[in-house]
Design a protein around this motif. Sequence first.
Motif, PDB file in Angstrom:
ATOM      1  N   SER A 252       0.835  -1.202   0.000  1.00 36.36           N
ATOM      2  CA  SER A 252       0.000   0.000   0.000  1.00 36.36           C
ATOM      3  C   SER A 252       0.871   1.254   0.000  1.00 36.36           C
ATOM      4  CB  SER A 252      -0.925  -0.006   1.215  1.00 36.36           C
ATOM      5  OG  SER A 252      -0.170  -0.038   2.410  1.00 36.36           O
ATOM      6  N   ASN A 253       0.244   2.376  -0.305  1.00 37.76           N
ATOM      7  CA  ASN A 253       0.929   3.676  -0.314  1.00 37.76           C
ATOM      8  C   ASN A 253       2.189   3.659  -1.183  1.00 37.76           C
ATOM      9  OD1 ASN A 253      -0.875   4.910   1.669  1.00 37.76           O
ATOM     10  ND2 ASN A 253       0.103   3.550   3.145  1.00 37.76           N
ATOM     11  N   ALA A 254       2.072   3.044  -2.358  1.00 35.78           N
ATOM     12  CA  ALA A 254       3.213   2.946  -3.273  1.00 35.78           C
ATOM     13  C   ALA A 254       2.725   3.066  -4.713  1.00 35.78           C
ATOM     14  CB  ALA A 254       3.945   1.624  -3.066  1.00 35.78           C
ATOM     15  N   GLN A 255       3.619   3.543  -5.567  1.00 33.68           N
ATOM     16  CA  GLN A 255       3.291   3.679  -6.980  1.00 33.68           C
ATOM     17  C   GLN A 255       3.379   2.327  -7.683  1.00 33.68           C
ATOM     18  OE1 GLN A 255       2.248   6.476  -8.710  1.00 33.68           O
ATOM     19  NE2 GLN A 255       2.078   7.303  -6.632  1.00 33.68           N
ATOM     20  N   PRO A 256       2.484   2.059  -8.636  1.00 35.37           N
ATOM     21  CA  PRO A 256       2.569   0.796  -9.385  1.00 35.37           C
ATOM     22  C   PRO A 256       3.828   0.757 -10.238  1.00 35.37           C
ATOM     23  CG  PRO A 256       0.896   2.248 -10.331  1.00 35.37           C
ATOM     24  CD  PRO A 256       1.338   2.883  -9.057  1.00 35.37           C
ATOM     25  N   PRO A 257       4.268  -0.421 -10.664  1.00 37.49           N
ATOM     26  CA  PRO A 257       5.503  -0.549 -11.440  1.00 37.49           C
ATOM     27  C   PRO A 257       5.400   0.119 -12.812  1.00 37.49           C
ATOM     28  CG  PRO A 257       4.783  -2.664 -10.555  1.00 37.49           C
ATOM     29  CD  PRO A 257       3.661  -1.712 -10.362  1.00 37.49           C
ATOM     30  N   ASP A 258       6.566   0.358 -13.414  1.00 38.52           N
ATOM     31  CA  ASP A 258       6.646   0.870 -14.773  1.00 38.52           C
ATOM     32  C   ASP A 258       6.729  -0.320 -15.731  1.00 38.52           C
ATOM     33  OD1 ASP A 258       7.167   2.071 -17.176  1.00 38.52           O
ATOM     34  OD2 ASP A 258       9.014   3.078 -16.554  1.00 38.52           O
ATOM     35  N   TYR A 259       5.730  -0.474 -16.568  1.00 37.73           N
ATOM     36  CA  TYR A 259       5.673  -1.615 -17.484  1.00 37.73           C
ATOM     37  C   TYR A 259       6.068  -1.261 -18.918  1.00 37.73           C
ATOM     38  CZ  TYR A 259       3.292  -4.252 -13.836  1.00 37.73           C
ATOM     39  OH  TYR A 259       2.988  -4.892 -12.658  1.00 37.73           O
ATOM     40  N   GLU A 260       6.649  -0.094 -19.129  1.00 38.02           N
ATOM     41  CA  GLU A 260       6.925   0.364 -20.489  1.00 38.02           C
ATOM     42  C   GLU A 260       7.796  -0.628 -21.261  1.00 38.02           C
ATOM     43  OE1 GLU A 260       8.797   4.235 -22.876  1.00 38.02           O
ATOM     44  OE2 GLU A 260       8.725   4.207 -20.680  1.00 38.02           O
ATOM     45  N   TYR A 261       8.908  -1.058 -20.671  1.00 33.33           N
ATOM     46  CA  TYR A 261       9.803  -1.978 -21.381  1.00 33.33           C
ATOM     47  C   TYR A 261       9.152  -3.345 -21.583  1.00 33.33           C
ATOM     48  CZ  TYR A 261      13.719  -4.903 -22.640  1.00 33.33           C
ATOM     49  OH  TYR A 261      14.530  -5.794 -23.299  1.00 33.33           O
ATOM     50  N   LEU A 262       8.498  -3.867 -20.538  1.00 30.57           N
ATOM     51  CA  LEU A 262       7.864  -5.170 -20.643  1.00 30.57           C
ATOM     52  C   LEU A 262       6.774  -5.164 -21.710  1.00 30.57           C
ATOM     53  CD1 LEU A 262       7.472  -8.056 -19.784  1.00 30.57           C
ATOM     54  CD2 LEU A 262       6.138  -7.252 -17.808  1.00 30.57           C
ATOM     55  N   ILE A 263       6.013  -4.094 -21.810  1.00 37.25           N
ATOM     56  CA  ILE A 263       4.981  -3.993 -22.851  1.00 37.25           C
ATOM     57  C   ILE A 263       5.627  -4.037 -24.239  1.00 37.25           C
ATOM     58  CG2 ILE A 263       3.303  -2.411 -23.896  1.00 37.25           C
ATOM     59  CD1 ILE A 263       2.505  -1.601 -21.034  1.00 37.25           C
ATOM     60  N   LYS A 264       6.788  -3.400 -24.396  1.00 30.44           N
ATOM     61  CA  LYS A 264       7.511  -3.462 -25.671  1.00 30.44           C
ATOM     62  C   LYS A 264       7.940  -4.889 -25.991  1.00 30.44           C
ATOM     63  CE  LYS A 264       9.382   1.258 -25.603  1.00 30.44           C
ATOM     64  NZ  LYS A 264      10.615   2.075 -25.530  1.00 30.44           N
ATOM     65  N   VAL A 265       8.425  -5.608 -24.972  1.00 28.03           N
ATOM     66  CA  VAL A 265       8.828  -7.001 -25.177  1.00 28.03           C
ATOM     67  C   VAL A 265       7.625  -7.851 -25.596  1.00 28.03           C
ATOM     68  CG1 VAL A 265       9.700  -9.078 -24.025  1.00 28.03           C
ATOM     69  CG2 VAL A 265      10.794  -6.865 -23.600  1.00 28.03           C
ATOM     70  N   VAL A 266       6.501  -7.670 -24.934  1.00 27.63           N
ATOM     71  CA  VAL A 266       5.283  -8.417 -25.272  1.00 27.63           C
ATOM     72  C   VAL A 266       4.903  -8.181 -26.728  1.00 27.63           C
ATOM     73  CG1 VAL A 266       2.801  -8.607 -24.828  1.00 27.63           C
ATOM     74  CG2 VAL A 266       4.400  -8.490 -22.906  1.00 27.63           C
ATOM     75  N   LYS A 267       4.947  -6.930 -27.155  1.00 28.85           N
ATOM     76  CA  LYS A 267       4.575  -6.604 -28.537  1.00 28.85           C
ATOM     77  C   LYS A 267       5.552  -7.198 -29.535  1.00 28.85           C
ATOM     78  CE  LYS A 267       2.026  -2.352 -27.504  1.00 28.85           C
ATOM     79  NZ  LYS A 267       1.977  -0.865 -27.635  1.00 28.85           N
ATOM     80  N   ARG A 268       6.858  -7.231 -29.216  1.00 31.61           N
ATOM     81  CA  ARG A 268       7.853  -7.785 -30.131  1.00 31.61           C
ATOM     82  C   ARG A 268       7.751  -9.300 -30.217  1.00 31.61           C
ATOM     83  NH1 ARG A 268       8.191  -6.462 -33.646  1.00 31.61           N
ATOM     84  NH2 ARG A 268      10.179  -7.390 -34.247  1.00 31.61           N
ATOM     85  N   VAL A 269       7.374  -9.935 -29.106  1.00 30.93           N
ATOM     86  CA  VAL A 269       7.304 -11.400 -29.081  1.00 30.93           C
ATOM     87  C   VAL A 269       6.109 -11.922 -29.878  1.00 30.93           C
ATOM     88  CG1 VAL A 269       6.759 -13.345 -27.534  1.00 30.93           C
ATOM     89  CG2 VAL A 269       8.621 -11.775 -26.976  1.00 30.93           C
ATOM     90  N   GLN A 270       5.051 -11.158 -29.942  1.00 27.26           N
ATOM     91  CA  GLN A 270       3.836 -11.637 -30.620  1.00 27.26           C
ATOM     92  C   GLN A 270       4.093 -12.090 -32.056  1.00 27.26           C
ATOM     93  OE1 GLN A 270       1.195  -8.354 -29.758  1.00 27.26           O
ATOM     94  NE2 GLN A 270       0.377  -9.355 -27.941  1.00 27.26           N
ATOM     95  N   PRO A 271       4.772 -11.318 -32.916  1.00 27.53           N
ATOM     96  CA  PRO A 271       5.055 -11.827 -34.268  1.00 27.53           C
ATOM     97  C   PRO A 271       6.122 -12.926 -34.286  1.00 27.53           C
ATOM     98  CG  PRO A 271       6.019  -9.641 -33.987  1.00 27.53           C
ATOM     99  CD  PRO A 271       5.146  -9.890 -32.798  1.00 27.53           C
ATOM    100  N   ILE A 272       7.047 -12.880 -33.328  1.00 26.75           N
ATOM    101  CA  ILE A 272       8.091 -13.911 -33.264  1.00 26.75           C
ATOM    102  C   ILE A 272       7.478 -15.274 -32.940  1.00 26.75           C
ATOM    103  CG2 ILE A 272      10.137 -14.677 -31.980  1.00 26.75           C
ATOM    104  CD1 ILE A 272      10.805 -11.732 -31.513  1.00 26.75           C
TER     105      ILE A 272
END
Length: 292
Positions: A252-272
């Motif tokens: 609690s009382n904390a900011q959620p994680p930054d998923y920017e890089y992981l979202i990029k990995v997910v998008k790159r893996v989809q066509p692979i």
Amino acid sequence: MHSRRFFLVFLLPILWLLVACDSTENTTLKKLVVGVVSYGEGARSLEQYAALKEHLGAELKSLIELEPALNEIQAIDQIERQNWDLVFAPPGLAAIAISQAQYVPLLPREGGDQERSVIVVRDDHPAMAIKDLSNTTVALGQRGSAAGYYFPVFNLYGLTLAEIKFGSTPKEVLKWINQGEVAAGALSLAELGQYRADFKDADFRILHRDSHLVPSGAVLIGPDVDNVLQTQLLDALESAAPKTKRSVGYISNAQPPDYEYLIKVVKRVQPIAQRIREKPAPIYESTVAPAP
């Protein structure tokens, strides 16, 4: 006398209607569906989340329905359908929910941003680098797992494997490695530490450790939850007892994680990964994928 009787006959249906409406209003509760990934341990998940379920129900005056998913595949289906109002998601699932289903992260889960994805072999296996896994059978986690699926698929890019098997749990991946059913398997470093003790006669070796940190999981809220209820939910999560928060693993009382890089990995893996279930399984696409 007649006028009084007429008045009562006229008034009674109105009184009955008012009482019925009030009774319906008091007994009809909002329902909120909470999704979790249980890895086949549904009963344990129900017990683990029991205190939070009771707390949220009391604070929000709502009916809280807990819905465990056996693995990431089931969870992805529920998220894509936007069936879950609140989700306690591991990192890969959180990245998908945010980028593809408009879920909003509220709070981080325990674990921090120090997690790594690893590819593991038995210590007596001859492979010394990822390229040595060419034409072998490799085990991955389910689609939706950051450490078990997305990062290792990206790291295996360019290889053709004899076959890819998909473990329903990290423990199953280690079991296949130990029994020689696969040459290597992917999971998180923490999962390796958690489950390797279950294989007392096995000696596992990390063949490859991804250089990028995997963000922690998150508590996410569904796109159909209105702003007022979002605020109430966050307040209820924050006000839960420390023991309750620890039992389900959120901060609690904390900011959620930054998923920017992981979202990029997910998008790159989809066509692979378009042909990932073929035998043999080519881990590449027609054009070279740039690093995210």
